[in-house]
Design a protein around this motif. Structure first.
Motif, PDB file in Angstrom:
ATOM      1  N   GLY A  35     -14.572  -2.884   1.852  1.00 41.55           N
ATOM      2  CA  GLY A  35     -13.817  -3.147   3.070  1.00 41.55           C
ATOM      3  C   GLY A  35     -13.129  -4.499   3.067  1.00 41.55           C
ATOM      4  O   GLY A  35     -12.367  -4.821   3.986  1.00 41.55           O
ATOM      5  N   LYS A  36     -13.401  -5.297   2.077  1.00 39.78           N
ATOM      6  CA  LYS A  36     -12.694  -6.548   1.804  1.00 39.78           C
ATOM      7  C   LYS A  36     -12.301  -6.522   0.331  1.00 39.78           C
ATOM      8  O   LYS A  36     -12.873  -5.765  -0.458  1.00 39.78           O
ATOM      9  CB  LYS A  36     -13.578  -7.763   2.079  1.00 39.78           C
ATOM     10  CG  LYS A  36     -13.955  -7.964   3.543  1.00 39.78           C
ATOM     11  CD  LYS A  36     -12.774  -8.465   4.357  1.00 39.78           C
ATOM     12  CE  LYS A  36     -13.177  -8.818   5.781  1.00 39.78           C
ATOM     13  NZ  LYS A  36     -12.029  -9.305   6.586  1.00 39.78           N
ATOM     14  N   MET A  37     -11.334  -7.366  -0.049  1.00 39.87           N
ATOM     15  CA  MET A  37     -10.951  -7.371  -1.457  1.00 39.87           C
ATOM     16  C   MET A  37     -12.168  -7.664  -2.328  1.00 39.87           C
ATOM     17  O   MET A  37     -12.374  -7.053  -3.382  1.00 39.87           O
ATOM     18  CB  MET A  37      -9.852  -8.400  -1.708  1.00 39.87           C
ATOM     19  CG  MET A  37      -9.281  -8.344  -3.114  1.00 39.87           C
ATOM     20  SD  MET A  37      -8.332  -6.827  -3.475  1.00 39.87           S
ATOM     21  CE  MET A  37      -6.758  -7.212  -2.693  1.00 39.87           C
ATOM     22  N   PHE A  38     -13.029  -8.601  -1.851  1.00 36.17           N
ATOM     23  CA  PHE A  38     -14.283  -8.924  -2.546  1.00 36.17           C
ATOM     24  C   PHE A  38     -15.406  -8.939  -1.517  1.00 36.17           C
ATOM     25  O   PHE A  38     -15.228  -9.448  -0.404  1.00 36.17           O
ATOM     26  CB  PHE A  38     -14.178 -10.271  -3.265  1.00 36.17           C
ATOM     27  CG  PHE A  38     -13.015 -10.340  -4.210  1.00 36.17           C
ATOM     28  CD1 PHE A  38     -13.056  -9.725  -5.451  1.00 36.17           C
ATOM     29  CD2 PHE A  38     -11.844 -10.981  -3.827  1.00 36.17           C
ATOM     30  CE1 PHE A  38     -11.965  -9.750  -6.296  1.00 36.17           C
ATOM     31  CE2 PHE A  38     -10.744 -11.027  -4.670  1.00 36.17           C
ATOM     32  CZ  PHE A  38     -10.807 -10.400  -5.910  1.00 36.17           C
ATOM     33  N   ALA A  39     -16.573  -8.411  -1.891  1.00 28.72           N
ATOM     34  CA  ALA A  39     -17.685  -8.333  -0.951  1.00 28.72           C
ATOM     35  C   ALA A  39     -18.163  -9.710  -0.519  1.00 28.72           C
ATOM     36  O   ALA A  39     -18.738  -9.856   0.566  1.00 28.72           O
ATOM     37  CB  ALA A  39     -18.838  -7.549  -1.575  1.00 28.72           C
ATOM     38  N   SER A  40     -17.943 -10.727  -1.342  1.00 29.20           N
ATOM     39  CA  SER A  40     -18.334 -12.089  -0.958  1.00 29.20           C
ATOM     40  C   SER A  40     -17.653 -12.504   0.343  1.00 29.20           C
ATOM     41  O   SER A  40     -18.206 -13.285   1.127  1.00 29.20           O
ATOM     42  CB  SER A  40     -17.978 -13.070  -2.077  1.00 29.20           C
ATOM     43  OG  SER A  40     -16.616 -12.956  -2.443  1.00 29.20           O
ATOM     44  N   GLU A  41     -16.453 -11.958   0.597  1.00 24.84           N
ATOM     45  CA  GLU A  41     -15.750 -12.259   1.840  1.00 24.84           C
ATOM     46  C   GLU A  41     -16.463 -11.659   3.043  1.00 24.84           C
ATOM     47  O   GLU A  41     -16.393 -12.206   4.153  1.00 24.84           O
ATOM     48  CB  GLU A  41     -14.318 -11.733   1.763  1.00 24.84           C
ATOM     49  CG  GLU A  41     -13.473 -12.352   0.663  1.00 24.84           C
ATOM     50  CD  GLU A  41     -12.113 -11.675   0.558  1.00 24.84           C
ATOM     51  OE1 GLU A  41     -11.231 -12.018   1.362  1.00 24.84           O
ATOM     52  OE2 GLU A  41     -11.951 -10.808  -0.324  1.00 24.84           O
ATOM     53  N   LEU A  42     -17.136 -10.525   2.855  1.00 23.24           N
ATOM     54  CA  LEU A  42     -17.900  -9.916   3.940  1.00 23.24           C
ATOM     55  C   LEU A  42     -18.978 -10.850   4.441  1.00 23.24           C
ATOM     56  O   LEU A  42     -19.301 -10.876   5.632  1.00 23.24           O
ATOM     57  CB  LEU A  42     -18.566  -8.616   3.462  1.00 23.24           C
ATOM     58  CG  LEU A  42     -17.745  -7.340   3.346  1.00 23.24           C
ATOM     59  CD1 LEU A  42     -18.601  -6.251   2.731  1.00 23.24           C
ATOM     60  CD2 LEU A  42     -17.226  -6.903   4.709  1.00 23.24           C
ATOM     61  N   PRO A  97      -8.253  -2.242   0.904  1.00 21.14           N
ATOM     62  CA  PRO A  97      -9.527  -2.795   1.388  1.00 21.14           C
ATOM     63  C   PRO A  97      -9.752  -2.493   2.870  1.00 21.14           C
ATOM     64  O   PRO A  97     -10.847  -2.056   3.262  1.00 21.14           O
ATOM     65  CB  PRO A  97      -9.362  -4.295   1.132  1.00 21.14           C
ATOM     66  CG  PRO A  97      -8.416  -4.376  -0.011  1.00 21.14           C
ATOM     67  CD  PRO A  97      -7.434  -3.264   0.230  1.00 21.14           C
ATOM     68  N   GLU A  98      -8.703  -2.712   3.701  1.00 16.57           N
ATOM     69  CA  GLU A  98      -8.824  -2.423   5.123  1.00 16.57           C
ATOM     70  C   GLU A  98      -9.041  -0.930   5.361  1.00 16.57           C
ATOM     71  O   GLU A  98      -9.826  -0.524   6.232  1.00 16.57           O
ATOM     72  CB  GLU A  98      -7.560  -2.881   5.858  1.00 16.57           C
ATOM     73  CG  GLU A  98      -7.348  -4.380   5.857  1.00 16.57           C
ATOM     74  CD  GLU A  98      -6.610  -4.893   4.616  1.00 16.57           C
ATOM     75  OE1 GLU A  98      -6.445  -4.108   3.638  1.00 16.57           O
ATOM     76  OE2 GLU A  98      -6.208  -6.067   4.616  1.00 16.57           O
ATOM     77  N   ARG A  99      -8.356  -0.117   4.566  1.00 13.82           N
ATOM     78  CA  ARG A  99      -8.521   1.325   4.697  1.00 13.82           C
ATOM     79  C   ARG A  99      -9.936   1.747   4.335  1.00 13.82           C
ATOM     80  O   ARG A  99     -10.514   2.641   4.972  1.00 13.82           O
ATOM     81  CB  ARG A  99      -7.513   2.065   3.812  1.00 13.82           C
ATOM     82  CG  ARG A  99      -7.474   3.556   4.061  1.00 13.82           C
ATOM     83  CD  ARG A  99      -6.433   4.281   3.220  1.00 13.82           C
ATOM     84  NE  ARG A  99      -6.306   5.655   3.670  1.00 13.82           N
ATOM     85  CZ  ARG A  99      -7.179   6.628   3.368  1.00 13.82           C
ATOM     86  NH1 ARG A  99      -8.210   6.351   2.601  1.00 13.82           N
ATOM     87  NH2 ARG A  99      -7.005   7.849   3.836  1.00 13.82           N
ATOM     88  N   ALA A 100     -10.510   1.106   3.318  1.00 16.90           N
ATOM     89  CA  ALA A 100     -11.885   1.420   2.919  1.00 16.90           C
ATOM     90  C   ALA A 100     -12.849   1.150   4.070  1.00 16.90           C
ATOM     91  O   ALA A 100     -13.812   1.892   4.272  1.00 16.90           O
ATOM     92  CB  ALA A 100     -12.271   0.615   1.691  1.00 16.90           C
TER      93      ALA A 100
END
Length: 459
Positions: free
Chosen positions: A283-290, A358-361
């Protein structure tokens, strides 16, 4: 014979040459006839049995119905693939996270085709432009001050490079990884991997690795303290933001931030293995951003090549990467960062951005997760839990046997799913990020049908 009179072929190679011609003739065909499909299936089974590894045939029997264990994949597009007999399957496995932009996305294929017409592989001596350009792009899209990239061919190679970078940074030799974690199967990355069945045949592995329970910040802190007390200071912590092969295990709230703080306190590096979670999957380009963290080293692979070319990367902060400046040949790979792979990766990132994948995911993943939780509520005696982020979802069953039967049933319904770490207690759902809502509805319908069958037969 193609391009060569059979009489001119050396006797040593005549049999191989004849077989090669037949294989290449089949490859060139857009459509194959039933008898050709039968020949391909027969040759595939025999080839695995006699020349690849017969164990794969036994494994395939456990994940498909007996009459279909020899299904041979042949073509793909969008969110689906077809076997050699023309049966179509919705891909909810995604090559273990490879097909984030779908199967054979036209823009990725086009970029590779254009590059192939000009140059396939670089000379190894001159400067290759696409490697420089891809590195710049990754510096722009990765979190924080991650800057320099080293390119690889796979996830385990990315982890190997990360381990080397960490060792060079501080000359420390202790690493902390997590139980149920998976970082690859080459010797260095296997030292961080926590699956005993993979590790035992190759012990002793690289010394200095400690494993603590994923999500247990107190144990992580105590391990740091103990290592410091005995003079074995920690070089780095390596974690997956969300454990993939371990069963789609999400971290507790603030866990990754607390690990980041511990690394800073003790002068250790923080390595995030985003081989499976990266490139929009969660849902983000990289999960670290979550989770609001910036690692010192980021490991990528799988979806970076758009499902068209194998490519991986290690992206690191300058303070870490600069140890390679004096001697860039201290760690190299012949094919890492080759022009075709870089072209595929650049086009993949373009698609991820253009199509807001990513947003679509995140949005489509919420819908999928909600539908799956409805299934879980209806079949509590079969399903223990449903969890995930974006389109990285796990369905956990009460035992491994139920998971195997579920996987086989889904395959029979034309949906590909698979377990985690050759175990089916948790089945992963990782479709392309391009999957349509109506395709998700078809998958959920198949899930209901399979679960009803399992319930009626008291599996």
């Amino acid at each position: 014979m193609n391009n060569l009179d059979g009489n001119k072929v050396k006797e040593t190679y005549k049999d191989a040459y004849s077989y090669i011609n037949k294989v290449l003739d089949v490859i060139q065909k857009a459509d194959i006839l039933p008898d050709e499909a039968q020949w391909i299936t027969k040759e595939t089974i025999n080839g695995f049995k006699e020349y690849v590894n017969p164990g794969f045939l036994e494994y395939r029997k456990t994940v498909t119905l007996d009459s279909q264990f020899a299904a041979v994949e042949w073509s793909d597009s969008g969110c689906c693939f077809k076997d050699v007999n023309g049966k179509e399957y919705i891909d909810c496995l995604g090559g273990f996270g490879i097909y984030n932009v779908g199967h054979r996305h036209p823009k990725v294929v086009k970029a590779v085709e254009h590059q192939l017409k000009r140059q396939a592989l670089h000379s190894q001596d001159l400067l290759d432009p696409l490697r420089a350009m891809l590195a710049k792009i990754l510096a722009k899209i990765t979190p924080g001050d991650l800057k320099y990239s080293f390119f690889t061919n796979s996830g385990t190679e990315s982890v190997e490079a990360a381990i080397k970078l960490a060792k060079m940074y501080s000359e420390r030799n202790t690493f902390i990884a997590a139980t149920r974690g998976f970082h690859g199967k080459s010797l260095g990355s296997l030292s961080g991997t926590a699956k005993s069945a993979f590790r035992k045949p190759f012990l002793p592995l690289i010394p200095g690795f400690r494993h603590v329970p994923f999500g247990d910040i107190d144990m992580m802190r105590k391990t740091f303290e103990s290592c410091a007390l005995v003079g074995e200071d920690v070089a780095a912590v390596i974690l997956e933001p969300i454990q993939g092969e371990g069963g789609i295990i999400l971290p507790p709230e603030n866990y990754l931030k607390e690990v980041r703080a511990l690394c800073d306190e003790y002068g250790a590096l923080f390595i995030l293995d985003e081989v499976q979670t990266g490139m929009g999957r969660t849902g983000k380009m990289f999960a670290s951003e979550l989770y609001g963290v910036v690692p010192d080293i980021l490991c990528l692979a799988k979806a970076l090549g758009g499902g068209v070319m194998p490519v991986g990367a290690v992206v690191a902060k300058e303070k870490v990467f600069k140890n390679l400046f004096a001697n860039p040949f201290i760690h190299t790979t012949t094919f890492g960062g080759n022009p075709l792979a870089c072209a595929a990766a650049i086009a993949t990132i373009q698609v991820l951005i253009e199509e807001n994948l990513p947003e679509r995911a995140a949005e489509v993943g919420d819908y999928f997760l909600t539908r799956l939780k409805e299934c879980a509520a209806e079949y509590k005696d079969i399903i223990m839990d449903v969890r995930g982020k974006g389109l990285m979802i796990g369905i956990e069953f009460h035992n491994n046997e139920i998971g195997y039967e579920f996987s086989k049933g889904m395959f029979n319904e034309g949906v590909l799913v698979a377990g985690t770490l050759i175990n089916s207690k948790t089945i992963r759902i990782e479709p392309p990020l391009t999957i349509a809502i109506d395709e998700i509805d078809k998958v959920v319908s198949a899930i209901h049908k399979v679960l009803a069958h399992l319930k009626n037969h008291s599996i």
